[in-house]
Design an enzyme around this catalytic site. Structure first.
Site, PDB file in Angstrom:
ATOM      1  N   GLY A 158       0.916  -1.125   0.025  1.00 31.76           N
ATOM      2  CA  GLY A 158      -0.093   0.052  -0.068  1.00 31.76           C
ATOM      3  C   GLY A 158       1.058   1.139  -0.026  1.00 31.76           C
ATOM      4  O   GLY A 158       2.214   1.043   0.261  1.00 31.76           O
TER       5      GLY A 158
ATOM      6  N   GLY B   5       1.186   5.001   1.700  1.00 31.53           N
ATOM      7  CA  GLY B   5       0.560   5.843   2.716  1.00 31.53           C
ATOM      8  C   GLY B   5       1.113   7.009   2.440  1.00 31.53           C
ATOM      9  O   GLY B   5       1.448   7.809   1.722  1.00 31.53           O
ATOM     10  N   ARG B   6       1.019   7.937   3.644  1.00 25.15           N
ATOM     11  CA  ARG B   6       1.276   9.286   3.577  1.00 25.15           C
ATOM     12  C   ARG B   6       2.724   9.698   3.365  1.00 25.15           C
ATOM     13  O   ARG B   6       3.047  10.862   2.794  1.00 25.15           O
ATOM     14  CB  ARG B   6       0.958   9.868   4.976  1.00 25.15           C
ATOM     15  CG  ARG B   6      -0.237  10.890   4.801  1.00 25.15           C
ATOM     16  CD  ARG B   6      -0.306  11.778   6.014  1.00 25.15           C
ATOM     17  NE  ARG B   6      -1.018  10.635   7.025  1.00 25.15           N
ATOM     18  CZ  ARG B   6      -1.280  11.003   8.286  1.00 25.15           C
ATOM     19  NH1 ARG B   6      -0.681  11.902   8.982  1.00 25.15           N
ATOM     20  NH2 ARG B   6      -2.030  10.062   9.212  1.00 25.15           N
ATOM     21  N   PHE B   7       3.527   8.677   3.608  1.00 26.70           N
ATOM     22  CA  PHE B   7       5.116   9.079   3.324  1.00 26.70           C
ATOM     23  C   PHE B   7       5.814   8.235   2.664  1.00 26.70           C
ATOM     24  O   PHE B   7       7.055   8.215   2.499  1.00 26.70           O
ATOM     25  CB  PHE B   7       5.700   9.266   4.672  1.00 26.70           C
ATOM     26  CG  PHE B   7       5.992   7.650   5.525  1.00 26.70           C
ATOM     27  CD1 PHE B   7       6.887   7.126   5.712  1.00 26.70           C
ATOM     28  CD2 PHE B   7       4.810   7.262   6.277  1.00 26.70           C
ATOM     29  CE1 PHE B   7       7.268   5.909   6.180  1.00 26.70           C
ATOM     30  CE2 PHE B   7       5.085   6.047   6.838  1.00 26.70           C
ATOM     31  CZ  PHE B   7       6.199   5.646   7.022  1.00 26.70           C
ATOM     32  N   GLY B   8       5.110   7.382   1.778  1.00 26.37           N
ATOM     33  CA  GLY B   8       5.867   6.407   1.037  1.00 26.37           C
ATOM     34  C   GLY B   8       5.047   5.224   0.718  1.00 26.37           C
ATOM     35  O   GLY B   8       4.058   5.075   0.987  1.00 26.37           O
TER      36      GLY B   8
ATOM     37  N   VAL C 146       4.712   0.890   0.983  1.00 27.90           N
ATOM     38  CA  VAL C 146       4.995  -0.156   1.927  1.00 27.90           C
ATOM     39  C   VAL C 146       5.091  -1.404   1.179  1.00 27.90           C
ATOM     40  O   VAL C 146       4.050  -1.631   0.234  1.00 27.90           O
ATOM     41  CB  VAL C 146       4.044  -0.355   3.032  1.00 27.90           C
ATOM     42  CG1 VAL C 146       4.479  -1.594   3.799  1.00 27.90           C
ATOM     43  CG2 VAL C 146       4.041   0.878   3.797  1.00 27.90           C
TER      44      VAL C 146
ATOM     45  N   ASP D 174      -0.020   9.418  15.651  1.00 28.34           N
ATOM     46  CA  ASP D 174      -0.558   8.786  14.593  1.00 28.34           C
ATOM     47  C   ASP D 174      -1.427   7.710  14.947  1.00 28.34           C
ATOM     48  O   ASP D 174      -1.451   6.730  13.931  1.00 28.34           O
ATOM     49  CB  ASP D 174       0.284   8.661  13.291  1.00 28.34           C
ATOM     50  CG  ASP D 174      -0.517   8.845  11.899  1.00 28.34           C
ATOM     51  OD1 ASP D 174      -1.727   9.213  11.963  1.00 28.34           O
ATOM     52  OD2 ASP D 174       0.037   8.443  10.900  1.00 28.34           O
TER      53      ASP D 174
ATOM     54  N   LYS E  52      -4.338   5.449  15.035  1.00 29.33           N
ATOM     55  CA  LYS E  52      -5.444   5.336  14.044  1.00 29.33           C
ATOM     56  C   LYS E  52      -5.833   3.886  13.977  1.00 29.33           C
ATOM     57  O   LYS E  52      -5.031   3.008  13.932  1.00 29.33           O
ATOM     58  CB  LYS E  52      -5.549   6.165  13.058  1.00 29.33           C
ATOM     59  CG  LYS E  52      -4.038   5.942  11.855  1.00 29.33           C
ATOM     60  CD  LYS E  52      -4.195   6.862  10.852  1.00 29.33           C
ATOM     61  CE  LYS E  52      -3.180   6.264   9.924  1.00 29.33           C
ATOM     62  NZ  LYS E  52      -2.918   7.038   8.575  1.00 29.33           N
TER      63      LYS E  52
ATOM     64  N   ASP F  99       3.750   2.186  13.358  1.00 35.65           N
ATOM     65  CA  ASP F  99       4.052   3.738  12.750  1.00 35.65           C
ATOM     66  C   ASP F  99       4.016   4.615  13.862  1.00 35.65           C
ATOM     67  O   ASP F  99       3.962   5.809  13.921  1.00 35.65           O
ATOM     68  CB  ASP F  99       2.740   4.154  11.750  1.00 35.65           C
ATOM     69  CG  ASP F  99       3.014   3.716  10.411  1.00 35.65           C
ATOM     70  OD1 ASP F  99       4.178   3.034  10.205  1.00 35.65           O
ATOM     71  OD2 ASP F  99       1.883   3.512   9.924  1.00 35.65           O
TER      72      ASP F  99
HETATM   73  P1  ADP Z   1      -1.464   3.972   6.431  1.00 35.63           P
HETATM   74  O1  ADP Z   1      -1.211   3.837   7.813  1.00 35.63           O
HETATM   75  O2  ADP Z   1      -2.003   5.335   6.349  1.00 35.63           O
HETATM   76  O3  ADP Z   1      -2.529   3.033   5.761  1.00 35.63           O
HETATM   77  P2  ADP Z   1       1.155   3.209   5.637  1.00 35.63           P
HETATM   78  O4  ADP Z   1       2.075   3.878   4.753  1.00 35.63           O
HETATM   79  O5  ADP Z   1       1.438   3.324   7.089  1.00 35.63           O
HETATM   80  O6  ADP Z   1      -0.260   3.998   5.554  1.00 35.63           O
HETATM   81  O7  ADP Z   1       0.579   1.865   5.366  1.00 35.63           O
HETATM   82  C1  ADP Z   1       0.509   1.588   3.902  1.00 35.63           C
HETATM   83  C2  ADP Z   1      -0.056   0.361   3.893  1.00 35.63           C
HETATM   84  O8  ADP Z   1       0.665  -0.684   4.072  1.00 35.63           O
HETATM   85  C3  ADP Z   1      -1.327  -0.157   4.549  1.00 35.63           C
HETATM   86  O9  ADP Z   1      -2.385  -1.110   3.670  1.00 35.63           O
HETATM   87  C4  ADP Z   1      -0.763  -0.799   5.797  1.00 35.63           C
HETATM   88  O10 ADP Z   1      -1.821  -1.497   6.233  1.00 35.63           O
HETATM   89  C5  ADP Z   1       0.295  -1.495   4.960  1.00 35.63           C
HETATM   90  N1  ADP Z   1       1.434  -1.872   6.156  1.00 35.63           N
HETATM   91  C6  ADP Z   1       2.010  -1.101   6.935  1.00 35.63           C
HETATM   92  N2  ADP Z   1       3.078  -1.592   7.904  1.00 35.63           N
HETATM   93  C7  ADP Z   1       2.755  -2.799   7.491  1.00 35.63           C
HETATM   94  C8  ADP Z   1       3.154  -4.176   8.301  1.00 35.63           C
HETATM   95  N3  ADP Z   1       4.165  -4.099   9.304  1.00 35.63           N
HETATM   96  N4  ADP Z   1       2.756  -5.359   7.852  1.00 35.63           N
HETATM   97  C9  ADP Z   1       1.874  -5.502   7.053  1.00 35.63           C
HETATM   98  N5  ADP Z   1       1.240  -4.403   6.394  1.00 35.63           N
HETATM   99  C10 ADP Z   1       1.685  -3.149   6.557  1.00 35.63           C
HETATM  100 MG    MG Z   2       0.571   3.104   8.880  1.00 35.98          MG
END
Ligand code: ADP
Ligand code: MG
Length: 346
Positions: free
Chosen positions: A65, A67-70, A72, A180, A182, A197
């Site tokens: 996915g 998110g706000r900063f890059g 994943v 953050d 949520k 996060d």
């Molecule tokens: P947000 O928290 O706003 O959804 P993130 O950048 O933190 O944005 O996450 C992007 C995506 O990656 C989200 O779908 C999140 O659930 C997934 N994700 C983040 N960290 C992990 C992790 N440690 N394991 C599995 N999925 C993750």
């Molecule tokens: Mg996140």
């Protein structure tokens, strides 16, 4: 400056209790420890380098996915990991300074708790900045509640809330403010809560701003409901880096997660951002009149959403309150009397 002695790790707790959780506290303390290092044998030193993962060692698979900063990625580094890759184009003034990134990594590094995602290391050579954590296998509370519309019984909600309080209590005891909290940052793995996060807010905001354009606040959808009155009042198009986050603002955000668990939706549902900001800033809370829950449960919400930050409970107190909730009164049965909270509609 990079060197952190075990002496400093031992004194983490005391120095962080009053710290803001921001990197600057670490940076000062680290250099102090460095100067006091003579008491400690050289081999007790830990270097930031130990947390440095060479980018080449990481295998990146599909994008999980953005998110706000890059972005994943699902990745591999001695097993399955999640790799948060920051999109850093340059280290100019308007992007993330390496120091900020390193300080937030230092924050992450200090955490060991079963309700917190496991930090494994980071790539710290610009332009490749990445944070490597364990891969969470379950789904986020956000996915459960808002996408799948899963219903959480009151008893299950309490169990989840207790674990969040435990993880958050630990973070706060280490002097770390999440900033953050949520439902998107809380995973549920076979009933176990894993919070992600924490403490990364500055990096995300530094790197990507808040998409502010002109007078726009550039508020990501779903974010506002987690912001305490003192934070919403401080929102300006360019002030996001200096928002007054605190332990109490984390507790306010927890209140919103508690509401999502119980009601299956966000507070102020369907209202435009301006209306939410205006109401929260004035101390108007989401009405609980239609909520089917006991007085005790609503009281927790109202305490977390207290207008004055000093009136909000801390996480250890919340945990005790949650543990004391009488189980039989938690069942949502038609015969169960609905108690309305005093302050809900005032
Ligand atoms: P947000 O928290 O706003 O959804 P993130 O950048 O933190 O944005 O996450 C992007 C995506 O990656 C989200 O779908 C999140 O659930 C997934 N994700 C983040 N960290 C992990 C992790 N440690 N394991 C599995 N999925 C993750
Ligand atoms: Mg996140």
């Amino acid at each position: 400056h990079d060197i952190i002695s075990t002496a400093s790790l031992r004194s983490d707790r005391s120095r962080c209790i009053s710290g803001s959780g921001s990197g600057s506290t670490d940076s000062r303390a680290d250099s102090l420890d460095h100067t006091n290092n003579s008491r400690w044998p050289r081999q007790n030193s830990l270097s930031m380098k130990e947390w440095d993962i060479p980018y080449d060692e990481l295998k990146l698979f599909e994008v999980i996915g953005t998110g706000r900063f890059g972005t994943v990625y699902r990745g591999s580094w001695h097993g399955a990991v999640a790799v948060k890759l920051l999109h850093v184009h340059s280290l100019s003034d308007d992007c993330v300074p390496l120091d900020t990134f390193k300080h937030e990594v230092a924050t992450f590094r200090k955490t060991r708790h079963e309700n917190l995602v496991l930090f494994m290391g980071a790539c710290m050579k610009p332009p490749r900045l990445a944070i490597v954590t364990s891969l969470c296998k379950g789904m986020t509370l956000y996915t459960h509640i808002h996408l799948r519309k899963d219903k959480f019984t009151a008893n299950k909600s309490v169990l989840v809330a207790q674990q969040i309080s435990q993880g958050m209590g630990y973070l706060h005891a280490r002097g770390i403010i999440h900033k953050d909290l949520k439902s998107k940052n809380i995973f549920l793995e076979n009933g176990k809560v894993v919070i992600t996060d924490f403490g990364l807010f500055s990096v995300t905001k530094l790197c990507f701003g808040n998409n502010a354009r002109g007078d726009s606040l550039g508020i990501p959808p779903g974010w506002l409901c987690y912001l305490a009155p003192e934070v919403t009042r401080a929102l300006t198009p360019h002030a996001s880096l200096h928002l007054p986050f605190s332990k109490a603002t984390d507790v306010y955000a927890f209140g919103t997660v508690w509401y999502e668990l119980l009601c299956g939706e966000f507070p102020f549902k369907g209202q435009p951002p301006e209306a939410i900001i205006w109401q929260v800033g004035k101390g108007v809370k989401q009405s609980l009149a239609n909520m089917q829950a006991s007085r005790d449960i609503k009281d927790i919400l109202m305490q977390c959403w207290s207008y004055r930050s000093c009136d909000r409970p801390d996480f250890p107190t919340l945990l005790t309150t949650l543990q004391k909730l009488p189980k039989k009164r938690l069942a949502r049965s038609p015969s169960h009397p609905v108690h309305l909270s005093r302050s809900a509609d005032s």
